[in-house]
Write a protein that holds these residues in place. Sequence first.
Motif, mmCIF file in Angstrom:
data_model
loop_
_atom_site.group_PDB
_atom_site.id
_atom_site.type_symbol
_atom_site.label_atom_id
_atom_site.label_comp_id
_atom_site.label_asym_id
_atom_site.label_seq_id
_atom_site.Cartn_x
_atom_site.Cartn_y
_atom_site.Cartn_z
ATOM 1 N N UNK A 1 3.070 -10.396 18.313
ATOM 2 C CA UNK A 1 4.345 -9.592 18.760
ATOM 3 C C UNK A 1 5.859 -11.087 17.819
ATOM 4 N N UNK A 2 6.491 -10.311 17.900
ATOM 5 C CA UNK A 2 6.647 -8.469 17.983
ATOM 6 C C UNK A 2 5.872 -7.493 17.279
ATOM 7 N N UNK A 3 5.781 -6.561 17.368
ATOM 8 C CA UNK A 3 4.845 -5.632 16.937
ATOM 9 C C UNK A 3 5.993 -4.267 16.629
ATOM 10 N N UNK A 4 6.073 -3.942 15.268
ATOM 11 C CA UNK A 4 7.321 -2.925 15.342
ATOM 12 C C UNK A 4 6.497 -2.007 14.556
ATOM 13 N N UNK A 5 6.996 -0.931 14.409
ATOM 14 C CA UNK A 5 6.562 0.684 13.721
ATOM 15 C C UNK A 5 7.648 0.690 13.327
ATOM 16 N N UNK A 6 7.226 0.856 11.368
ATOM 17 C CA UNK A 6 8.225 1.466 10.689
ATOM 18 C C UNK A 6 8.302 2.704 10.589
ATOM 19 N N UNK A 7 9.381 3.415 10.188
ATOM 20 C CA UNK A 7 9.927 4.697 10.163
ATOM 21 C C UNK A 7 10.272 4.744 8.685
ATOM 22 N N UNK A 8 9.297 5.784 8.102
ATOM 23 C CA UNK A 8 8.910 5.832 6.784
ATOM 24 C C UNK A 8 9.303 7.361 6.384
ATOM 25 N N UNK A 9 10.755 7.689 5.374
ATOM 26 C CA UNK A 9 10.854 8.830 4.580
ATOM 27 C C UNK A 9 9.768 8.993 3.895
ATOM 28 N N UNK A 10 9.104 10.301 4.170
ATOM 29 C CA UNK A 10 7.512 10.400 2.536
ATOM 30 C C UNK A 10 7.846 10.848 1.443
ATOM 31 N N UNK A 11 9.323 10.705 1.542
ATOM 32 C CA UNK A 11 10.326 11.725 0.552
ATOM 33 C C UNK A 11 10.472 10.297 -0.414
ATOM 34 N N UNK A 12 10.543 9.563 0.272
ATOM 35 C CA UNK A 12 11.387 8.397 -0.998
ATOM 36 C C UNK A 12 9.561 7.519 -1.212
ATOM 37 N N UNK A 13 8.709 7.571 -0.601
ATOM 38 C CA UNK A 13 6.833 6.917 -0.640
ATOM 39 C C UNK A 13 7.228 7.474 -2.848
ATOM 40 N N UNK A 14 6.952 6.418 -3.167
ATOM 41 C CA UNK A 14 6.238 6.651 -4.255
ATOM 42 C C UNK A 14 4.811 7.033 -4.461
ATOM 43 N N UNK A 15 3.612 6.147 -3.956
ATOM 44 C CA UNK A 15 3.032 6.587 -3.454
ATOM 45 C C UNK A 15 1.921 7.908 -3.025
ATOM 46 N N UNK A 16 1.064 8.658 -3.420
ATOM 47 C CA UNK A 16 0.833 9.726 -2.968
ATOM 48 C C UNK A 16 0.549 9.311 -1.634
ATOM 49 N N UNK A 17 1.028 10.215 -0.708
ATOM 50 C CA UNK A 17 0.605 10.674 0.690
ATOM 51 C C UNK A 17 -0.205 11.456 1.724
ATOM 52 N N UNK A 18 -1.297 11.616 2.271
ATOM 53 C CA UNK A 18 -1.951 12.796 2.271
ATOM 54 C C UNK A 18 -2.274 12.776 3.937
ATOM 55 N N UNK A 19 -2.408 14.046 4.100
ATOM 56 C CA UNK A 19 -2.695 14.265 6.249
ATOM 57 C C UNK A 19 -3.973 13.970 6.411
ATOM 58 N N UNK A 20 -4.993 13.208 6.754
ATOM 59 C CA UNK A 20 -6.241 13.468 7.201
ATOM 60 C C UNK A 20 -6.717 13.452 8.373
ATOM 61 N N UNK A 21 -8.200 14.052 8.615
ATOM 62 C CA UNK A 21 -8.122 13.509 10.576
ATOM 63 C C UNK A 21 -9.067 12.144 10.306
ATOM 64 N N UNK A 22 -8.913 11.222 11.138
ATOM 65 C CA UNK A 22 -9.501 10.243 11.563
ATOM 66 C C UNK A 22 -11.107 10.497 11.365
ATOM 67 N N UNK A 23 -11.436 8.625 11.142
ATOM 68 C CA UNK A 23 -12.865 8.725 11.540
ATOM 69 C C UNK A 23 -13.483 7.750 11.862
ATOM 70 N N UNK A 24 -14.199 7.958 13.336
ATOM 71 C CA UNK A 24 -14.946 8.943 13.446
ATOM 72 C C UNK A 24 -14.000 10.116 14.311
ATOM 73 N N UNK A 25 -13.040 9.603 15.353
ATOM 74 C CA UNK A 25 -12.790 10.237 16.153
ATOM 75 C C UNK A 25 -10.972 9.455 16.591
#
Length: 117
Positions: free
Chosen positions: A52-76
């Motif tokens: 700690x401290x632990x932070x969450x980065x709030x990211x604008x997907x449109x500004x990422x140069x890498x591909x972003x894919x929404x996927x189901x978690x494995x295994x649950x």
Amino acid sequence: MIYHVVPLAEWNADPARPYAPASLTTDGFVHCSPDEATTLAVVNAFYRDAPRPLVALLLDEDRLTARCVREAPEPVPPPGVAAGTLFPHVFGPLDREAVQRVLEVRWDDGGRATGLC
């Protein structure tokens, strides 16, 4: 907007370079969450003992140069996350220019994440 959780010291370690957590090497992508509630559930399931401290980065997907894919978690999904929730996976480093805000994780007396500020 999507969220990525990281210890603040790790995020600040090399500010001149895009951020590439260990999961990029081990899993092939950067784990992210779709919203604040899911982010808190992930923190409580996987990050309670993280530095700690632990932070969450709030990211604008449109500004990422890498591909972003929404996927189901494995295994649950983690406890507290509805079945069918898709998680954003970023297949490359996180561009610092995509970070819109850095939010600190708030904790209760029992050590559970309760919010972001």
